[in-house]
Scaffold this motif. Structure first.
Motif, PDB file in Angstrom:
ATOM      1  N   LEU A  17      39.569  88.999  46.845  1.00 37.55           N
ATOM      2  CA  LEU A  17      40.335  88.964  46.667  1.00 37.55           C
ATOM      3  C   LEU A  17      41.783  88.764  47.271  1.00 37.55           C
ATOM      4  O   LEU A  17      42.311  88.205  47.196  1.00 37.55           O
ATOM      5  CB  LEU A  17      40.868  90.548  46.291  1.00 37.55           C
ATOM      6  CG  LEU A  17      41.971  90.739  45.060  1.00 37.55           C
ATOM      7  CD1 LEU A  17      41.672  91.060  43.747  1.00 37.55           C
ATOM      8  CD2 LEU A  17      42.730  92.296  45.439  1.00 37.55           C
ATOM      9  N   THR A  18      41.843  88.656  48.499  1.00 34.75           N
ATOM     10  CA  THR A  18      42.609  88.317  49.144  1.00 34.75           C
ATOM     11  C   THR A  18      42.168  87.508  50.263  1.00 34.75           C
ATOM     12  O   THR A  18      42.037  87.618  51.123  1.00 34.75           O
ATOM     13  CB  THR A  18      43.416  89.608  50.321  1.00 34.75           C
ATOM     14  OG1 THR A  18      42.540  91.279  51.468  1.00 34.75           O
ATOM     15  CG2 THR A  18      43.820  91.004  49.436  1.00 34.75           C
ATOM     16  N   GLY A  45      51.747  93.451  42.775  1.00 32.94           N
ATOM     17  CA  GLY A  45      52.483  93.358  43.761  1.00 32.94           C
ATOM     18  C   GLY A  45      53.942  92.119  44.086  1.00 32.94           C
ATOM     19  O   GLY A  45      54.346  92.148  45.320  1.00 32.94           O
ATOM     20  N   GLU A  46      54.020  91.484  43.354  1.00 33.68           N
ATOM     21  CA  GLU A  46      55.199  90.728  43.363  1.00 33.68           C
ATOM     22  C   GLU A  46      55.830  91.082  42.803  1.00 33.68           C
ATOM     23  O   GLU A  46      57.174  90.417  43.547  1.00 33.68           O
ATOM     24  CB  GLU A  46      54.573  89.201  42.097  1.00 33.68           C
ATOM     25  CG  GLU A  46      54.896  88.246  42.263  1.00 33.68           C
ATOM     26  CD  GLU A  46      53.753  86.670  41.649  1.00 33.68           C
ATOM     27  OE1 GLU A  46      53.371  85.865  42.174  1.00 33.68           O
ATOM     28  OE2 GLU A  46      54.260  87.622  40.794  1.00 33.68           O
ATOM     29  N   ASP A  98      50.634  88.586  44.408  1.00 30.34           N
ATOM     30  CA  ASP A  98      50.336  88.106  43.302  1.00 30.34           C
ATOM     31  C   ASP A  98      48.367  88.657  42.961  1.00 30.34           C
ATOM     32  O   ASP A  98      48.210  87.690  43.307  1.00 30.34           O
ATOM     33  CB  ASP A  98      50.598  87.156  42.486  1.00 30.34           C
ATOM     34  CG  ASP A  98      49.777  87.038  41.104  1.00 30.34           C
ATOM     35  OD1 ASP A  98      49.067  87.655  40.610  1.00 30.34           O
ATOM     36  OD2 ASP A  98      50.125  85.653  40.526  1.00 30.34           O
ATOM     37  N   TYR A  99      48.259  89.634  43.891  1.00 28.55           N
ATOM     38  CA  TYR A  99      46.987  89.452  43.807  1.00 28.55           C
ATOM     39  C   TYR A  99      45.820  89.472  42.728  1.00 28.55           C
ATOM     40  O   TYR A  99      44.571  89.516  43.174  1.00 28.55           O
ATOM     41  CB  TYR A  99      46.163  91.586  44.356  1.00 28.55           C
ATOM     42  CG  TYR A  99      47.183  91.715  43.601  1.00 28.55           C
ATOM     43  CD1 TYR A  99      48.531  93.066  43.987  1.00 28.55           C
ATOM     44  CD2 TYR A  99      46.598  92.638  42.286  1.00 28.55           C
ATOM     45  CE1 TYR A  99      49.083  93.834  43.465  1.00 28.55           C
ATOM     46  CE2 TYR A  99      46.940  94.086  41.233  1.00 28.55           C
ATOM     47  CZ  TYR A  99      48.595  94.086  42.292  1.00 28.55           C
ATOM     48  OH  TYR A  99      48.868  95.287  41.631  1.00 28.55           O
ATOM     49  N   LEU A 100      45.876  89.652  41.932  1.00 29.58           N
ATOM     50  CA  LEU A 100      44.910  89.230  40.922  1.00 29.58           C
ATOM     51  C   LEU A 100      44.512  87.241  41.066  1.00 29.58           C
ATOM     52  O   LEU A 100      43.587  86.673  40.612  1.00 29.58           O
ATOM     53  CB  LEU A 100      45.861  88.988  38.970  1.00 29.58           C
ATOM     54  CG  LEU A 100      45.680  90.867  39.177  1.00 29.58           C
ATOM     55  CD1 LEU A 100      46.028  90.733  37.413  1.00 29.58           C
ATOM     56  CD2 LEU A 100      44.541  91.166  39.675  1.00 29.58           C
ATOM     57  N   SER A 101      45.769  86.863  41.437  1.00 30.40           N
ATOM     58  CA  SER A 101      45.102  84.525  41.730  1.00 30.40           C
ATOM     59  C   SER A 101      45.829  85.102  42.725  1.00 30.40           C
ATOM     60  O   SER A 101      46.835  84.276  43.364  1.00 30.40           O
ATOM     61  CB  SER A 101      46.225  84.318  40.783  1.00 30.40           C
ATOM     62  OG  SER A 101      47.496  84.709  40.320  1.00 30.40           O
TER      63      SER A 101
END
Lengths: 349, 376
Positions: B160-161, B372-373, B77-80
C-alpha cells in the motif's frame, strides 16, 4: 409402501388422533393434535430460518468468490447458533424518551404475520394446518399487518430518521401489495377458488407458471418488495444515511426483525411454489420433497438476485410499482378473464 | 453561503431536516463529513467538512530530507501509492535539473500505471457497493487488485505505502521473472474488466441510478479546477500525460477516454476505459524496457540545487502536482501539494443540490476522492 412414504405425516396424525380418541373426548383430541401441529410448524419455521441464513451466507459468499462461514461447525452450519448466542447476550437498550410498550411490541407485530402465513401453506396432500376456503385472501390480509409493526417500530424509537425510514418502508410495502394481489387474481380465476389446496389441485396437469407467465413474474417481483429484499431493500440501506426503523433495536429484539425477514422470504418462496409451480405435485418423488425443492429453488433465485443487483432509489421503486406493475397486472387480469371466457365458450365448462 | 430557497409551491411549511453523513461513513471514502440539508427527499444544501485526516504533511516535509519525504507522499492518495511518489520525485528532479536513467523511467511508468489500475478497481468496486450491490463487484475487483498488489510487493516489498521511487530513480530493480509475471497478468486483465462490465455497465438498475445523475457541465468543471476522470467525463480532453508530457509518455501509444454528458455513469465509464488503456501502456513499457541502472547513486543527505519548480502527473484522481522550493539545504524549504481530490471536492455541492439522498451517495462515490489527499 408408496403411500406410507408419501403420506406418513398424515398417517401419523390420524394414527395418534385415533389412538387418543379411545380414551379422551374428540374435541380435546382435536385441540391437542392441532396444538402439536402448530408447535411443529413453529419449529419448522425456526429451522427454516436457520437453514435460510446459512444458505444465504454460503451462497452469497460463493457468488462473491469466497467461502462464507466455515469455522463454526461443519461448513459453518452452527454459525447462526453462535450469532444467536451473541445476540442474546447483548445489552438490551431501550430509547429513554421512546414509547416503551410500542417499542416492545413492534418486533412481535412484525414477526407474527410472517409466522401466520405458514398456516395455509400445503406441504403435501392433507398436510396443511387448516384448509381455509379463503386461504389466499388470508395470506394477503395477514402480510399487510407487517406495515403496522414497522410503523410502530419507527414511531417508538423517538428518532426522526427512524420514523422517516419507517414511513418509507410502509409506503413501499403498501404500494407493492396491489400488484401482488392483482397478479394472484389471475391464478384465482383459473383455479376458481381462493383456497390454497384447491389452487394446487387445479395445477394437476399444468402448472400456472405456464398459463400465467406474466402473473408469475409480477408476483415474484412484488413479493421481493414485500419482503424488503434487494433490489428493494431501501429499508435496510437506509441505515447508510438516514437511520432505518430498526436502528434503535439491539440484541434479541433486533434478531426478531431479521427472523421476520427470513420467514417472509421463505413464505413468499413457498407461496410462489404453491400458486405457480404446482405446490407438492407431481409424481415420482414424495410430495413434501417436491414442495421443498420448488420453494428452495425460488429461495435460491432470491439469494442470487441479492448477490447481484444494486438497489433502486425510492422514487424509482414507487414509479415501478404504480406506473409499470399495476397496469401490467390489470392487463393480466383482463387477459386471463377474457381467456377463460373464450375457453369456456369453445370447450364447454 | 447561499442555500436554495424554501419551495414556494408547498402550502404547509415543510421541515428542512439536517442529516449528517459521516465522518464515520459506512460507505467507502474515508473520514469525510457531508452535512446535507434535506427538504423531504431532496437535497437543498450539501456542506462538506474536511480535515479529519490532516497530518501536517507539508510542514513535516520541511523537516525531512528529500529522500525521506518520499514516504510521506505514499500516504496522500493511498489507493494508488506509486503515482504520488512519481509526482514528488518528478518535482524534485525538475528543481535540480536531474536526468534519470531510462530503465528507471520505464519502471516508474509501469509501477505507476499498475497503481492506477488498482485504484480504479477500488473505484469500480466501491461505486457498485454505494449503489447497493452488496459487495459482489467489490469482491471481484479486489481479487484482481490483489494480483496487482502481489506483483508490486514482489517489486518493492510493500502493498500500500510503496515508497518505491527515489530522487534519481527507483529504489530497486525488478527481480528476475517479474517482467514475465507482469506480462502474464496484463494478458488476463482485459477479460476480467469485461467481467466487471458485464455485471454493471448494462445493468438496468445501475443505469437508472447513474444515467443523468449529478451532471457536471464542462464549463463549471474547468472553472472549479476539476481534473482527472471527472473532468474528462464532462467532455474536456485534459490529461497531464498529453498536455504537459513527462517521463516516457510521449513515446507510448494510448488513448485518453472522454465522455459527453458528465453524469455518474460517464465518470464510471471513463475510469473503466482508463483501466484498459493503462493495461496497454504497461504492456508497451514491459516490451520496450531497456537494460541499465535503476537509479542515479546520490550521496546521503543530497542537497538539491536552489530553485523552485512545479511538476505534476496524471494521478488516478486528477492532476497531482508538487511545488518544491529549495534553498540548498538537505530538506525542502517549501513543499506544496496540489491535491486533485481536494480541488475536485469543490464542485460537490453544485452537483448534489437538487438530487435525492441516495443520489448524493452515488455522486460522492463517482467523484472518487481519497481523504489522504484531501486533508494531507
Amino acid at each position: 409402501m408408496r403411500a406410507i412414504v408419501d403420506q406418513w405425516p398424515v398417517l401419523l396424525r390420524e394414527g395418534v388422533a385415533g389412538y387418543l380418541k379411545g380414551f379422551l373426548s374428540p374435541t380435546l383430541v382435536e385441540v391437542l393434535v392441532t396444538a402439536a401441529v402448530i408447535a411443529l410448524l413453529l419449529t419448522f419455521s425456526a429451522v427454516t430460518v436457520m437453514i435460510l441464513v446459512w444458505l444465504e451466507r454460503k451462497i452469497i459468499g460463493r457468488i462473491q468468490d469466497r467461502y462464507g462461514p466455515n469455522r463454526a461447525g461443519r461448513y459453518g452450519s452452527l454459525q447462526l447458533i453462535a450469532d444467536t448466542i451473541k445476540l442474546l447476550s447483548k445489552e438490551d437498550i431501550v430509547p429513554a424518551a421512546g414509547d416503551r410498550w410500542v417499542f416492545y411490541l413492534a418486533p412481535i407485530v412484525v414477526v407474527l404475520p410472517a409466522l401466520l402465513i405458514y398456516a395455509v401453506i400445503p406441504f403435501g396432500r392433507g398436510m396443511i394446518l387448516t384448509d381455509l376456503n379463503v386461504g389466499i385472501l388470508y395470506v394477503l390480509a395477514i402480510s399487510s399487518l407487517t406495515t403496522v409493526g414497522i410503523l410502530m417500530a419507527g414511531w417508538a424509537s423517538n428518532n426522526k430518521y427512524s420514523l422517516l425510514g419507517a414511513m418509507r418502508a410502509a409506503a413501499q410495502i403498501v404500494s407493492y401489495e396491489i400488484p401482488m394481489v392483482l397478479s394472484i387474481i389471475g391464478v384465482v380465476l383459473i383455479a376458481g377458488s381462493l383456497s390454497t389446496v384447491a389452487i394446487v389441485d387445479a395445477q394437476e396437469r399444468v402448472p400456472f407458471v405456464v398459463l400465467q407467465p406474466l402473473g408469475f413474474l409480477l408476483f415474484f417481483v412484488a413479493a421481493i418488495a414485500e419482503a424488503n429484499r434487494t433490489p428493494f431493500d431501501l429499508v435496510e440501506a437506509e441505515s447508510e444515511i438516514v437511520a432505518g426503523y430498526h436502528t434503535e433495536y439491539s440484541g434479541m429484539r433486533f434478531a426478531l426483525f431479521f427472523l421476520a425477514e427470513y420467514m417472509n422470504t421463505f413464505a413468499i418462496a413457498a407461496l410462489g411454489a404453491t400458486l405457480f409451480l404446482g405446490g407438492w405435485q407431481w409424481g415420482i418423488l414424495p410430495p413434501y420433497v417436491w414442495f421443498f425443492l420448488k420453494s428452495y429453488a425460488l429461495v435460491f433465485v432470491l439469494l442470487w438476485i441479492r448477490g447481484t443487483l444494486p438497489r433502486l432509489r425510492v422514487d424509482q421503486l414507487m414509479g415501478l410499482a404504480w406506473k409499470v406493475m399495476i397496469p401490467l397486472a390489470l392487463a393480466n387480469v383482463f387477459a386471463t378473464a377474457a381467456g377463460i371466457s373464450l375457453w369456456q365458450r369453445l370447450f364447454g365448462a | 453561503m447561499e442555500v436554495a430557497p424554501e419551495s414556494p409551491t408547498l402550502e404547509s411549511k415543510t421541515d428542512r431536516v439536517t442529516v449528517n453523513l459521516g465522518p464515520q461513513h459506512p460507505s467507502t471514502h474515508g473520514v469525510f463529513r457531508l452535512v446535507l440539508t434535506l427538504e423531504g427527499e431532496t437535497v437543498v444544501d450539501a456542506d462538506a467538512v474536511v480535515g479529519y485526516l490532516h497530518r501536517g504533511t507539508e510542514k513535516l516535509a520541511e523537516e525531512g530530507t528529500y529522500q525521506q519525504n518520499v514516504a510521506y507522499t505514499d500516504r496522500l492518495d493511498y489507493l494508488s501509492g506509486m503515482l504520488n511518489n512519481f509526482a514528488y520525485t518528478l518535482a524534485v528532479e525538475k528543481v535540480d535539473g536531474m536526468q534519470i536513467p531510462e530503465r528507471a523511467e520505464y519502471l516508474r511508468v509501469i509501477a505507476g500505471e499498475m497503481s492506477r489500475i488498482a485504484s480504479h478497481m477500488v473505484f469500480v468496486g466501491t461505486f457498485a457497493a454505494d449503489l447497493g450491490t452488496y459487495f459482489t463487484p467489490l469482491m471481484y475487483t479486489f481479487r484482481e487488485r490483489e494480483a496487482i498488489l502481489d506483483l508490486l510487493e514482489m517489486l518493492c516489498g510493500a502493498r500500500l505505502t510503496f515508497s518505491y521511487y527515489r530522487v534519481g530513480g527507483v529504489a530497486a530493480d525488478a527481480p528476475p521473472g517479474w517482467v514475465d509475471r507482469c506480462k502474464a497478468l496484463m494478458e488476463r486483465l482485459p477479460a476480467k474488466i469485461d467481467e466487471y462490465e458485464a455485471l454493471l455497465t448494462e445493468n438496468e438498475i445501475v443505469l437508472a441510478r447513474t444515467k443523468g445523475v449529478g451532471i457536471l457541465e464542462p464549463g463549471t468543471a474547468v472553472s472549479y479546477g476539476v481534473t482527472g476522470p471527472t473532468l474528462r467525463a464532462s467532455g474536456v480532453r485534459y490529461d497531464v500525460r498529453r498536455a504537459k508530457p513527462y517521463s516516457i509518455y510521449p513515446t507510448l501509444d494510448f488513448e485518453i477516454p472522454t465522455a459527453t454528458t458528465g453524469d455518474c455513469f460517464d465518470r464510471y465509464m471513463v475510469r473503466v476505459r482508463e483501466m484498459r488503456q493503462s493495461v496497454r501502456i504497461v504492456q508497451q513499457a514491459l516490451e520496450r524496457m531497456p537494460k541499465g541502472d535503476f537509479a542515479i547513486a546520490l550521496p546521503r543527505n543530497y542537497r538539491v540545487r536552489p530553485g523552485a519548480a512545479y511538476a505534476s502527473v496524471e494521478s488516478s484522481r486528477g492532476e497531482l502536482g508538487f511545488y518544491i522550493v529549495s534553498d540548498g539545504r538537505i530538506a525542502p524549504y517549501r513543499c506544496f501539494i496540489r491535491a486533485p481530490s481536494f480541488i475536485n471536492l469543490g464542485v460537490l455541492r453544485q452537483m448534489t443540490v437538487g438530487w435525492k439522498v441516495a443520489d448524493a451517495v452515488a455522486i460522492l462515490g463517482s467523484l472518487d476522492i481519497v481523504m489522504g489527499e484531501v486533508d494531507r
